[in-house]
Design a protein around this motif. Structure first.
Motif, PDB file in Angstrom:
ATOM      1  N   MET A   1       0.853  -1.180   0.000  1.00 57.74           N
ATOM      2  CA  MET A   1       0.000   0.000   0.000  1.00 57.74           C
ATOM      3  C   MET A   1       0.894   1.237   0.000  1.00 57.74           C
ATOM      4  N   THR A   2       0.704   2.103  -0.970  1.00 64.76           N
ATOM      5  CA  THR A   2       1.534   3.311  -1.067  1.00 64.76           C
ATOM      6  C   THR A   2       1.065   4.377  -0.076  1.00 64.76           C
ATOM      7  N   LEU A   3       1.908   5.369   0.110  1.00 65.61           N
ATOM      8  CA  LEU A   3       1.546   6.493   0.966  1.00 65.61           C
ATOM      9  C   LEU A   3       0.283   7.172   0.439  1.00 65.61           C
ATOM     10  N   LEU A   4       0.197   7.311  -0.874  1.00 69.15           N
ATOM     11  CA  LEU A   4      -0.986   7.930  -1.471  1.00 69.15           C
ATOM     12  C   LEU A   4      -2.246   7.133  -1.143  1.00 69.15           C
ATOM     13  N   ASP A   5      -2.175   5.814  -1.221  1.00 72.34           N
ATOM     14  CA  ASP A   5      -3.324   4.973  -0.874  1.00 72.34           C
ATOM     15  C   ASP A   5      -3.740   5.181   0.583  1.00 72.34           C
ATOM     16  N   LYS A   6      -2.742   5.251   1.465  1.00 72.92           N
ATOM     17  CA  LYS A   6      -3.030   5.446   2.887  1.00 72.92           C
ATOM     18  C   LYS A   6      -3.685   6.800   3.126  1.00 72.92           C
ATOM     19  N   VAL A   7      -3.161   7.832   2.476  1.00 73.52           N
ATOM     20  CA  VAL A   7      -3.708   9.181   2.650  1.00 73.52           C
ATOM     21  C   VAL A   7      -5.137   9.243   2.108  1.00 73.52           C
ATOM     22  N   LYS A   8      -5.369   8.651   0.944  1.00 73.20           N
ATOM     23  CA  LYS A   8      -6.725   8.628   0.381  1.00 73.20           C
ATOM     24  C   LYS A   8      -7.698   7.930   1.323  1.00 73.20           C
ATOM     25  N   ALA A   9      -7.276   6.803   1.888  1.00 72.14           N
ATOM     26  CA  ALA A   9      -8.140   6.056   2.807  1.00 72.14           C
ATOM     27  C   ALA A   9      -8.428   6.872   4.068  1.00 72.14           C
ATOM     28  N   LEU A  10      -7.414   7.555   4.596  1.00 70.04           N
ATOM     29  CA  LEU A  10      -7.618   8.373   5.793  1.00 70.04           C
ATOM     30  C   LEU A  10      -8.516   9.569   5.498  1.00 70.04           C
ATOM     31  N   CYS A  11      -8.334  10.190   4.344  1.00 70.68           N
ATOM     32  CA  CYS A  11      -9.205  11.307   3.954  1.00 70.68           C
ATOM     33  C   CYS A  11     -10.655  10.838   3.868  1.00 70.68           C
ATOM     34  N   GLN A  12     -10.857   9.698   3.232  1.00 72.45           N
ATOM     35  CA  GLN A  12     -12.212   9.162   3.087  1.00 72.45           C
ATOM     36  C   GLN A  12     -12.807   8.841   4.457  1.00 72.45           C
ATOM     37  N   LYS A  13     -12.000   8.229   5.319  1.00 73.26           N
ATOM     38  CA  LYS A  13     -12.483   7.867   6.661  1.00 73.26           C
ATOM     39  C   LYS A  13     -12.892   9.106   7.457  1.00 73.26           C
ATOM     40  N   GLN A  14     -12.147  10.199   7.300  1.00 72.63           N
ATOM     41  CA  GLN A  14     -12.443  11.414   8.057  1.00 72.63           C
ATOM     42  C   GLN A  14     -13.363  12.375   7.311  1.00 72.63           C
ATOM     43  N   GLY A  15     -13.724  12.016   6.088  1.00 68.49           N
ATOM     44  CA  GLY A  15     -14.670  12.837   5.337  1.00 68.49           C
ATOM     45  C   GLY A  15     -14.112  14.160   4.854  1.00 68.49           C
ATOM     46  N   VAL A  16     -12.830  14.169   4.503  1.00 67.56           N
ATOM     47  CA  VAL A  16     -12.216  15.381   3.954  1.00 67.56           C
ATOM     48  C   VAL A  16     -11.619  15.050   2.590  1.00 67.56           C
ATOM     49  N   SER A  17     -11.555  16.033   1.738  1.00 66.88           N
ATOM     50  CA  SER A  17     -10.931  15.833   0.431  1.00 66.88           C
ATOM     51  C   SER A  17      -9.418  15.960   0.584  1.00 66.88           C
ATOM     52  N   GLN A  18      -8.693  15.428  -0.390  1.00 66.87           N
ATOM     53  CA  GLN A  18      -7.245  15.581  -0.364  1.00 66.87           C
ATOM     54  C   GLN A  18      -6.862  17.051  -0.445  1.00 66.87           C
ATOM     55  N   ARG A  19      -7.592  17.809  -1.229  1.00 65.34           N
ATOM     56  CA  ARG A  19      -7.302  19.240  -1.367  1.00 65.34           C
ATOM     57  C   ARG A  19      -7.465  19.964  -0.023  1.00 65.34           C
ATOM     58  N   LYS A  20      -8.526  19.636   0.699  1.00 65.04           N
ATOM     59  CA  LYS A  20      -8.771  20.244   2.020  1.00 65.04           C
ATOM     60  C   LYS A  20      -7.646  19.854   2.981  1.00 65.04           C
ATOM     61  N   MET A  21      -7.251  18.588   2.956  1.00 67.45           N
ATOM     62  CA  MET A  21      -6.164  18.129   3.812  1.00 67.45           C
ATOM     63  C   MET A  21      -4.881  18.880   3.482  1.00 67.45           C
ATOM     64  N   GLU A  22      -4.588  19.060   2.191  1.00 65.74           N
ATOM     65  CA  GLU A  22      -3.391  19.784   1.779  1.00 65.74           C
ATOM     66  C   GLU A  22      -3.422  21.225   2.297  1.00 65.74           C
ATOM     67  N   GLU A  43       8.936  16.324   7.778  1.00 67.53           N
ATOM     68  CA  GLU A  43       8.086  17.345   8.386  1.00 67.53           C
ATOM     69  C   GLU A  43       6.641  17.206   7.896  1.00 67.53           C
ATOM     70  N   VAL A  44       6.474  16.933   6.617  1.00 65.23           N
ATOM     71  CA  VAL A  44       5.127  16.751   6.062  1.00 65.23           C
ATOM     72  C   VAL A  44       4.515  15.477   6.626  1.00 65.23           C
ATOM     73  N   LEU A  45       5.317  14.425   6.741  1.00 68.02           N
ATOM     74  CA  LEU A  45       4.800  13.179   7.322  1.00 68.02           C
ATOM     75  C   LEU A  45       4.362  13.394   8.764  1.00 68.02           C
ATOM     76  N   GLN A  46       5.107  14.204   9.502  1.00 68.38           N
ATOM     77  CA  GLN A  46       4.719  14.495  10.880  1.00 68.38           C
ATOM     78  C   GLN A  46       3.419  15.298  10.925  1.00 68.38           C
ATOM     79  N   LYS A  47       3.255  16.227   9.992  1.00 66.98           N
ATOM     80  CA  LYS A  47       2.001  16.982   9.927  1.00 66.98           C
ATOM     81  C   LYS A  47       0.836  16.050   9.605  1.00 66.98           C
ATOM     82  N   LEU A  48       1.057  15.100   8.690  1.00 67.91           N
ATOM     83  CA  LEU A  48       0.015  14.119   8.365  1.00 67.91           C
ATOM     84  C   LEU A  48      -0.326  13.279   9.586  1.00 67.91           C
ATOM     85  N   SER A  49       0.690  12.892  10.320  1.00 68.21           N
ATOM     86  CA  SER A  49       0.494  12.084  11.516  1.00 68.21           C
ATOM     87  C   SER A  49      -0.389  12.796  12.535  1.00 68.21           C
TER      88      SER A  49
END
Length: 141
Positions: A1-22, A43-49
């Motif tokens: 599972m790529t980082l992008l896949d993980k981020v997409k799944a987390l965005c979907q789970k939390q009900g936010v778009s990738q653009r909003k997360m960015e 630093e970006v990974l820590q912000k995502l965390s």
């Protein structure tokens, strides 16, 4: 599972778009769409965390681990209390210095993120260690 896949799944789970997360974490528009082939800075990974409330380790491993995302309110409260207690303890000591200089705010925030991630990983390990096997299999379904 790529980082992008993980981020997409987390965005979907939390009900936010990738653009909003960015926008929320302060990265350029469309930057996350490139994470299928490349990785962002630590630093970006820590912000995502912090944003998704998952351990930094979740983004650094190749295997998806649903247990890392399964903190209940009691777990979150416990992590927050332990983090606050640890930070208060460190603030009262002269230990928060680097080369004889007080830590700047950016370094202090990175330390806080690291401590929180360590507490989350510890909580995950404790859950795995102390959850009976018959319940572990049931939780994965």
């Amino acid at each position: 599972m790529t980082l992008l896949d993980k981020v997409k799944a987390l965005c979907q789970k939390q009900g936010v778009s990738q653009r909003k997360m960015e926008q929320d974490i302060g990265i350029s528009n469309g930057a996350s769409s490139k994470w299928g082939n490349s990785s962002p800075s630590i630093e970006v990974l820590q912000k995502l965390s912090v944003y998704f409330k998952v351990p930094l380790h979740y983004f650094l491993t190749d295997e998806p681990n649903s247990d890392m995302l399964s903190f209940n309110a009691r777990d979150e409260n416990d992590i927050a209390k332990r983090l606050e207690h640890t930070l208060l303890t460190l603030n009262t000591q002269e230990g928060l210095m680097f080369s004889g200089e007080p830590l700047d705010e950016a370094t202090r925030e990175l330390l806080k993120v690291s401590l929180e991630n360590s507490l989350r990983i510890g909580k995950i390990n404790a859950k795995q260690k102390f959850t009976p096997k018959k319940y572990r299999d049931h939780n994965k379904e």
